[in-house]
Design a protein around this motif. Structure first.
Motif, short mmCIF file in Angstrom:
data_model
loop_
_atom_site.label_atom_id
_atom_site.label_comp_id
_atom_site.label_asym_id
_atom_site.label_seq_id
_atom_site.Cartn_x
_atom_site.Cartn_y
_atom_site.Cartn_z
N PRO A 141 0.79 -1.31 -0.06
CA PRO A 141 -0.08 -0.04 -0.03
C PRO A 141 0.85 1.31 -0.11
N ALA A 142 2.02 1.11 0.69
CA ALA A 142 2.84 2.54 0.62
C ALA A 142 3.50 2.73 -0.80
N MET A 143 3.64 1.61 -1.51
CA MET A 143 4.14 2.05 -2.82
C MET A 143 2.99 2.34 -3.91
N MET A 144 1.86 1.87 -3.44
CA MET A 144 0.60 2.49 -4.05
C MET A 144 0.42 3.84 -4.02
N ALA A 145 0.37 4.52 -2.75
CA ALA A 145 0.31 5.79 -2.44
C ALA A 145 1.34 6.58 -3.11
N SER A 146 2.60 6.14 -3.11
CA SER A 146 3.82 6.80 -3.94
C SER A 146 3.52 6.83 -5.35
N GLY A 147 2.89 5.67 -5.91
CA GLY A 147 2.63 5.57 -7.46
C GLY A 147 1.41 6.55 -7.74
N ILE A 148 0.37 6.87 -6.77
CA ILE A 148 -0.58 7.90 -7.03
C ILE A 148 0.07 9.19 -7.05
N MET A 149 0.89 9.71 -6.15
CA MET A 149 1.59 10.64 -6.13
C MET A 149 2.66 11.07 -7.26
N SER A 150 3.17 10.12 -7.73
CA SER A 150 4.14 10.03 -8.96
C SER A 150 3.13 10.57 -10.02
N THR A 151 2.14 9.80 -10.44
CA THR A 151 1.25 10.11 -11.45
C THR A 151 0.73 11.56 -11.52
N SER A 152 0.53 11.92 -10.52
CA SER A 152 -0.29 13.40 -10.23
C SER A 152 0.82 14.41 -9.98
N PHE A 153 1.31 14.46 -8.68
CA PHE A 153 2.16 15.44 -8.38
C PHE A 153 3.29 15.67 -9.31
N GLN A 154 4.21 14.49 -9.39
CA GLN A 154 5.38 14.57 -10.05
C GLN A 154 5.02 14.89 -11.65
N SER A 155 4.26 14.19 -12.04
CA SER A 155 3.89 14.14 -13.37
C SER A 155 3.46 15.57 -13.92
N LEU A 156 2.38 16.16 -13.18
CA LEU A 156 2.11 17.48 -13.60
C LEU A 156 3.01 18.49 -13.32
N GLY A 157 3.68 18.55 -12.36
CA GLY A 157 4.61 19.56 -12.05
C GLY A 157 5.68 19.72 -12.87
#
Length: 280
Positions: free
Chosen positions: A77-93
């Protein structure tokens, strides 16, 4: 001979212009197609959390106290959360900063397209990639590390609102931070560094019960910590909640913090977003 008079043909109305919602759907389809045309970006985006899950789950795989779970299951679940932030925060930023530097945003702003359609397109992109990333990690977690899918519909409801609120909050923060880099070259450094630090203080790479309290307090100010905790509460047994800082899943507080970041992120976007770069 007299010329035959030419009768004017009345112009027919072309109908109303499409609204922001319809244009946003079209823009989202375009964003998704453009994303999958960049094969290197696709491979990196979807493989990065999976590779890290394999690495950490292979190194740390012992039983965790008397919780009945393994460290490998704790990482899913920790990597799932990291993946969600990667595809949103990091990708859009990063992507929005690049589009601004290349004057793409400036050209879009000069078209009749409503500004809301541009952001709706980004939302559809983030929603699609975030859901796909989560599905991949969940498939790996259940197939390789024996993470059990919830049998209670209430847990799936919790997963839905945690996913939506977490993705929204991280996406809005990504849009806001995209205005910080001065150029496309510096975008990766500006965006990746805070994301990397948050992963260490939010319980992604290191178990929560081994992180110093003051670090956890800093991580609790940001959405990633609550996204990790909420997903652990969905996919891990209740015996594992003793590992959390408060000894509980704290679903109510998770909803409040993620909801507050959705509102705060929207305010930040409205205050900081620019269509032109600083030189313009």
């Amino acid at each position: 001979m007299t010329a035959t008079p030419v009768q004017a043909v009345p112009r027919t109305s072309a109908g109303p212009l499409p609204g922001a919602w319809r244009l946003g759907l079209s823009r989202g389809a375009l964003e998704i197609r453009q994303f999958f045309r960049q094969r290197e970006q696709v491979v990196f985006t979807f493989s990065f959390p999976v590779v890290f899950l394999f690495l950490f789950a292979s190194i740390f795989h012992d039983k965790v106290g008397s919780t009945g779970i393994t460290a490998s299951q704790l990482y899913v679940p920790a990597m799932m959360a990291s993946g969600i932030m990667s595809t949103s925060f990091q990708s859009l930023g990063i992507s929005i900063a690049v589009e601004r530097d290349e004057k793409a945003l400036r050209r879009l702003r000069g078209t009749p397209m409503p500004p809301a359609a541009y952001f709706l397109g980004k939302i559809w992109l983030v929603l699609f990639t975030g859901a796909l990333e989560t599905a991949i990690l969940l498939a790996v977690g259940t197939g390789v590390y024996d993470v059990r899918l919830p049998s209670d519909p209430g847990r799936w409801f919790d997963f839905t609102w945690i996913f939506v609120l977490g993705l929204t909050a991280c996406a809005l923060l990504g849009i806001a931070i995209s205005s910080v880099p001065r150029s496309a070259k510096s975008a990766s450094s500006v965006v990746v560094l805070p994301f990397l630090l948050l992963q260490f203080v939010s319980g992604v790479y290191i178990a929560v019960d081994t992180i110093p309290g003051w670090m956890l307090d800093i991580g609790a100010l940001f959405p990633l910590k609550w996204l990790c905790q909420g997903l652990r509460g969905v996919f891990l047994p209740d015996s594992a909640r003793v590992l959390e800082q408060a000894g509980s899943w704290e679903f109510g507080r998770t909803a409040l913090v993620l909801g507050a970041w959705c509102v705060g992120g929207l305010v930040l976007c409205l205050l900081t977003f620019r269509w032109k770069d600083r030189r313009g």
